[in-house]
Design an enzyme around this catalytic site. Structure first.
Site, PDB file in Angstrom:
ATOM      1  N   HIS A  17      44.882  59.711  42.819  1.00 43.07           N
ATOM      2  CA  HIS A  17      44.390  58.521  42.109  1.00 43.07           C
ATOM      3  C   HIS A  17      45.518  57.525  41.858  1.00 43.07           C
ATOM      4  CE1 HIS A  17      45.278  60.816  38.183  1.00 43.07           C
ATOM      5  NE2 HIS A  17      46.010  59.723  38.093  1.00 43.07           N
TER       6      HIS A  17
ATOM      7  N   GLU B   3      39.625  57.477  40.888  1.00 44.36           N
ATOM      8  CA  GLU B   3      39.604  58.884  41.275  1.00 44.36           C
ATOM      9  C   GLU B   3      38.989  59.060  42.670  1.00 44.36           C
ATOM     10  OE1 GLU B   3      41.155  61.062  39.712  1.00 44.36           O
ATOM     11  OE2 GLU B   3      40.818  61.068  37.556  1.00 44.36           O
TER      12      GLU B   3
HETATM   13  C1  F6R Z   1      48.687  55.329  34.477  1.00 45.99           C
HETATM   14  C2  F6R Z   1      48.004  55.503  35.747  1.00 45.99           C
HETATM   15  C3  F6R Z   1      47.952  56.793  36.460  1.00 45.99           C
HETATM   16  C4  F6R Z   1      49.305  57.489  36.573  1.00 45.99           C
HETATM   17  C5  F6R Z   1      49.165  58.812  37.319  1.00 45.99           C
HETATM   18  C6  F6R Z   1      50.483  59.544  37.428  1.00 45.99           C
HETATM   19  O1  F6R Z   1      48.556  53.999  34.018  1.00 45.99           O
HETATM   20  O2  F6R Z   1      47.429  54.553  36.174  1.00 45.99           O
HETATM   21  O3  F6R Z   1      47.450  56.545  37.745  1.00 45.99           O
HETATM   22  O4  F6R Z   1      50.196  56.645  37.237  1.00 45.99           O
HETATM   23  O5  F6R Z   1      48.249  59.604  36.646  1.00 45.99           O
HETATM   24  O6  F6R Z   1      50.885  59.931  36.157  1.00 45.99           O
HETATM   25  P1  F6R Z   1      52.326  60.527  35.888  1.00 45.99           P
HETATM   26  O7  F6R Z   1      53.295  59.431  36.099  1.00 45.99           O
HETATM   27  O8  F6R Z   1      52.282  60.970  34.454  1.00 45.99           O
HETATM   28  O9  F6R Z   1      52.506  61.662  36.849  1.00 45.99           O
END
Ligand code: F6R
Length: 235
Positions: A137, A142
């Site tokens: 995603h 998703e």
């Molecule tokens: C957050 C977002 C999500 C995150 C993804 C990765 O604004 O849009 O798509 O970028 O869930 O999250 P991390 O960086 O926590 O692995």
């Protein structure tokens, strides 16, 4: 597409911040598309420091965030508005009135989504920062049968709820729905900068950037964008 592999999270964060800083220096009134999650925390730290040192001026910059949980307002410490204030906006000289995050508490979510898309169209995003979920995603778009163009409300994938549970007291506290910028908004950005760290992101990056373009791997749509930089660190 430029795929840059670096040795660790610190280097990833410095390089990502440098790319955003270059944008701010070249175009002081630029529009930054911003993300939350753990990946950009180091990037925001560098930008905050460089602003404090006087090397960066955000006074004319505006920003548009990717997403927000439904049902949380900005004062909730799990909301993405709170995250952005806490990790970036409170540390730089940006005008908070020009920072936009979807309103997850809007009574009419459909109207909120439409207004958000109009804002994106009006302002135009110069550079969009993205992370990527283990399911591929981007924002909270998703895996699905199709790509959704507009800002919309989504039901979070169980793997996303599980991944984000680390920020909450218990997995049951993770909201089940969110509002996200759609693929149209993301793809409208002039430049895209995707950052990912950790071994658990390796397979999905491979699928997204070297596999077929498939809504079941949402980030794969970025293969159609003319200016994408990916920075990856396994550690
Ligand atoms: C957050 C977002 C999500 C995150 C993804 C990765 O604004 O849009 O798509 O970028 O869930 O999250 P991390 O960086 O926590 O692995």
């Amino acid at each position: 597409m430029k795929f840059i592999t670096v040795e660790n999270y610190e280097t990833l964060s410095r390089k990502a911040a440098a790319i955003i800083a270059a944008e701010v220096i070249a175009k002081p009134d630029c529009v930054l598309g911003l993300a939350t999650g753990s990946s950009p925390v180091g990037t925001y730290k560098n930008l905050s420091e460089w602003c404090k040192n006087g090397d960066l001026d955000f006074s004319c910059v505006s920003s548009i965030n990717l997403d927000e949980y439904t049902g949380l307002d900005g004062s909730n410490d799990q909301s993405y508005r709170y995250f952005m204030n806490n990790n970036l906006f409170d540390h730089i000289n940006i005008n908070k009135d020009k920072t936009f995050v979807p309103n997850g508490k809007a009574t009419d979510i459909k109207a909120e989504c439409e207004a958000y898309d109009n804002r994106i169209k009006e302002m135009g995003i110069d550079i969009q920062l993205l992370g990527i979920g283990v399911d591929g995603h981007i924002g909270f778009n998703e895996p699905d049968e199709f790509f959704t163009k507009e800002t919309h409300q989504v039901t979070l994938d169980p793997s996303t709820i599980e991944a984000n549970a680390r920020f909450f007291e218990s997995i049951d506290d993770v909201p089940k729905t969110a509002v996200t910028m759609g693929m149209g908004g993301i793809m409208s950005a002039k430049k895209v900068l995707l950052i990912a760290n950790g071994q658990n992101k390796k397979d999905i990056l491979e699928k997204a950037f070297y596999g077929p373009i498939d809504p079941k791997v949402p980030a794969s749509i970025l293969q159609l964008h003319p200016d994408v930089t990916v920075i990856f660190s396994e550690n």
